[in-house]
Motif scaffolding. Structure first.
Motif, short mmCIF file in Angstrom:
data_model
loop_
_atom_site.label_atom_id
_atom_site.label_comp_id
_atom_site.label_asym_id
_atom_site.label_seq_id
_atom_site.Cartn_x
_atom_site.Cartn_y
_atom_site.Cartn_z
N LEU A 1 3.75 -4.81 1.87
CA LEU A 1 4.81 -3.87 1.56
C LEU A 1 4.25 -2.46 1.72
O LEU A 1 3.13 -2.17 1.31
CB LEU A 1 5.28 -4.07 0.12
CG LEU A 1 6.49 -3.25 -0.34
CD1 LEU A 1 7.76 -3.82 0.25
CD2 LEU A 1 6.57 -3.23 -1.86
N THR A 2 5.03 -1.56 2.32
CA THR A 2 4.54 -0.21 2.54
C THR A 2 5.47 0.81 1.90
O THR A 2 6.68 0.74 2.08
CB THR A 2 4.40 0.09 4.05
OG1 THR A 2 5.65 -0.23 4.71
CG2 THR A 2 3.30 -0.75 4.66
N ALA A 3 4.89 1.75 1.16
CA ALA A 3 5.69 2.73 0.41
C ALA A 3 5.06 4.11 0.52
O ALA A 3 4.61 4.69 -0.48
CB ALA A 3 5.79 2.31 -1.06
N PRO A 4 5.04 4.69 1.72
CA PRO A 4 4.34 5.96 1.91
C PRO A 4 5.06 7.17 1.34
O PRO A 4 6.28 7.23 1.28
CB PRO A 4 4.25 6.07 3.43
CG PRO A 4 5.46 5.32 3.92
CD PRO A 4 5.60 4.16 2.98
N VAL B 167 0.83 -1.20 0.00
CA VAL B 167 0.00 0.00 0.00
C VAL B 167 0.86 1.26 0.00
O VAL B 167 2.04 1.24 0.35
CB VAL B 167 -0.95 0.05 1.22
CG1 VAL B 167 -1.93 -1.12 1.20
CG2 VAL B 167 -0.15 0.06 2.53
N GLN B 168 0.20 2.34 -0.37
CA GLN B 168 0.77 3.68 -0.30
C GLN B 168 -0.30 4.61 0.26
O GLN B 168 -1.50 4.33 0.13
CB GLN B 168 1.20 4.14 -1.69
CG GLN B 168 1.96 5.45 -1.74
CD GLN B 168 2.55 5.71 -3.11
OE1 GLN B 168 1.83 5.79 -4.09
NE2 GLN B 168 3.87 5.80 -3.19
N ASN B 169 0.10 5.68 0.91
CA ASN B 169 -0.87 6.61 1.49
C ASN B 169 -1.28 7.67 0.47
O ASN B 169 -0.69 8.74 0.37
CB ASN B 169 -0.29 7.29 2.75
CG ASN B 169 1.00 8.03 2.47
OD1 ASN B 169 1.81 7.62 1.63
ND2 ASN B 169 1.20 9.14 3.16
N GLY C 127 7.56 1.51 10.36
CA GLY C 127 7.93 0.29 9.67
C GLY C 127 7.87 0.36 8.17
O GLY C 127 7.87 -0.68 7.50
N ALA C 128 7.81 1.56 7.60
CA ALA C 128 7.74 1.69 6.14
C ALA C 128 8.92 0.99 5.49
O ALA C 128 10.06 1.16 5.91
CB ALA C 128 7.72 3.16 5.74
N ASP C 129 8.63 0.21 4.45
CA ASP C 129 9.69 -0.46 3.71
C ASP C 129 10.35 0.48 2.71
O ASP C 129 11.55 0.39 2.46
CB ASP C 129 9.11 -1.66 2.94
CG ASP C 129 8.48 -2.67 3.87
OD1 ASP C 129 9.20 -3.21 4.72
OD2 ASP C 129 7.26 -2.91 3.75
N ILE C 130 9.55 1.36 2.14
CA ILE C 130 10.01 2.33 1.15
C ILE C 130 9.46 3.69 1.58
O ILE C 130 8.28 3.80 1.90
CB ILE C 130 9.50 1.99 -0.26
CG1 ILE C 130 9.90 0.58 -0.66
CG2 ILE C 130 9.97 3.01 -1.28
CD1 ILE C 130 9.12 0.04 -1.84
N VAL C 131 10.29 4.70 1.61
CA VAL C 131 9.83 6.06 1.90
C VAL C 131 9.99 6.87 0.61
O VAL C 131 11.10 6.98 0.08
CB VAL C 131 10.63 6.70 3.04
CG1 VAL C 131 10.24 8.16 3.21
CG2 VAL C 131 10.39 5.93 4.35
N VAL C 132 8.88 7.40 0.12
CA VAL C 132 8.87 8.14 -1.14
C VAL C 132 8.82 9.63 -0.82
O VAL C 132 7.81 10.13 -0.31
CB VAL C 132 7.68 7.74 -2.03
CG1 VAL C 132 7.77 8.46 -3.37
CG2 VAL C 132 7.65 6.22 -2.23
#
Length: 283
Positions: A159-162, A119-121, A177-182
């Motif tokens: 998987l988290t990519a906020p 997911v993404q926010n 716990g974000a896996d990817i920070v955008v």
């Protein structure tokens, strides 16, 4: 290789990309055809959210933050178009985590069962500022709700990519716990419905580095540091992305939506149509 359905499988693929020395590429898809083309190009992540639908309808991407439809319902309708045709690439869902009319943990489980691996926010209140943003925070519809959504998704094995907009938000998401920070630099510029007010590309380097450093400073037990990507603002095409990625450290790639869908379509359709229109009929 089949499409990953959890964070472990997806992260393993991303680490392979990083080890190869290539940039990670995440891309937004508003229609199934875009998703099909993105997969054919070897894109690492495909993300679908409501702004993709508005964007490909000829509206500005910020339409996804206005009351033109139920963002999470639009996501579900887009899923039926995209998920069946993406065979190998991880697909993430853009979730409106502040939606007061959905039980977010239940919704996340529904998305996982549908075949989303993460997911993404989005839509995100991070794109609002000023008094309006302050009032959202004061009335329980602020960024903290998106952080909790990401934390819950992490607990569910997604998987988290906020998206983040400040160093403070970057730390909040990394700690969740974000896996990817955008790192989001604002509405993408260029093209027929892009922004015209944005940071200069040269200014983005320091902004991105500050947030990337904030993420890397977060210590997380039994987990590697979050992967950092850059998105939006004046980083609109390949040369823009190269400019920023080659002047920062710890940033592993680019996430594009308008850059990989709207702008290429605008250019290709107009150029092709002009070519047909310029045909001289010799009779």
């Amino acid at each position: 290789m089949p499409r990953p359905h959890n964070r472990t499988e997806a992260l393993a693929r991303l680490q392979t990309t990083i080890s190869s020395g290539k940039a990670i590429l995440g891309a937004g898809a508003g229609i199934g055809l875009t998703a099909k083309c993105l997969e054919a190009a070897g894109t690492d992540l495909i993300i679908i959210y409501n702004s993709g639908r508005f964007r490909m309808a000829g509206c500005g991407s910020l339409a996804g933050l206005l009351p033109y439809g139920d963002a999470n319902a639009i996501l579900l309708s887009m899923a039926s178009e995209v998920l069946p045709i993406v065979a190998h690439t991880p697909v993430l869902a853009g979730v409106c985590g502040t939606d007061p009319f959905r039980d977010i943990p239940s919704f996340l489980r529904q998305l996982r069962e549908m075949g989303f691996c993460g997911v993404q926010n989005f839509p995100t209140v991070g794109l609002y500022d000023g008094r309006f943003r302050l009032n959202l925070e004061e009335t329980g519809m602020g960024f903290a709700g998106e952080v909790e959504m990401i934390a819950e998704a992490h607990r569910l094995g997604l998987l988290t990519a906020p998206y983040v907009f400040t160093p403070e938000e970057a730390v909040m998401m990394a700690e969740a716990g974000a896996d990817i920070v955008v790192i989001h630099l604002g509405l993408t510029t260029k093209g027929k419905i892009g922004a015209t007010s944005a940071l200069r590309l040269e200014e983005c380097v320091a902004v991105v580095q500050e947030m990337a450093d904030a993420v890397r400073a977060v210590v997380r037990e039994a987990q590697d540091e979050a992967i950092v990507l850059v998105h939006g603002g004046p980083v609109a095409d390949i040369k823009d992305a190269e400019f920023v990625l080659n002047r920062t450290t710890g940033v592993k790639g680019f996430f594009g939506a308008s850059s990989l869908e709207r702008l290429p379509v605008e250019i290709a359709v107009e150029q092709t149509a002009r070519g047909f229109k310029n045909i001289d009929i010799k009779q």
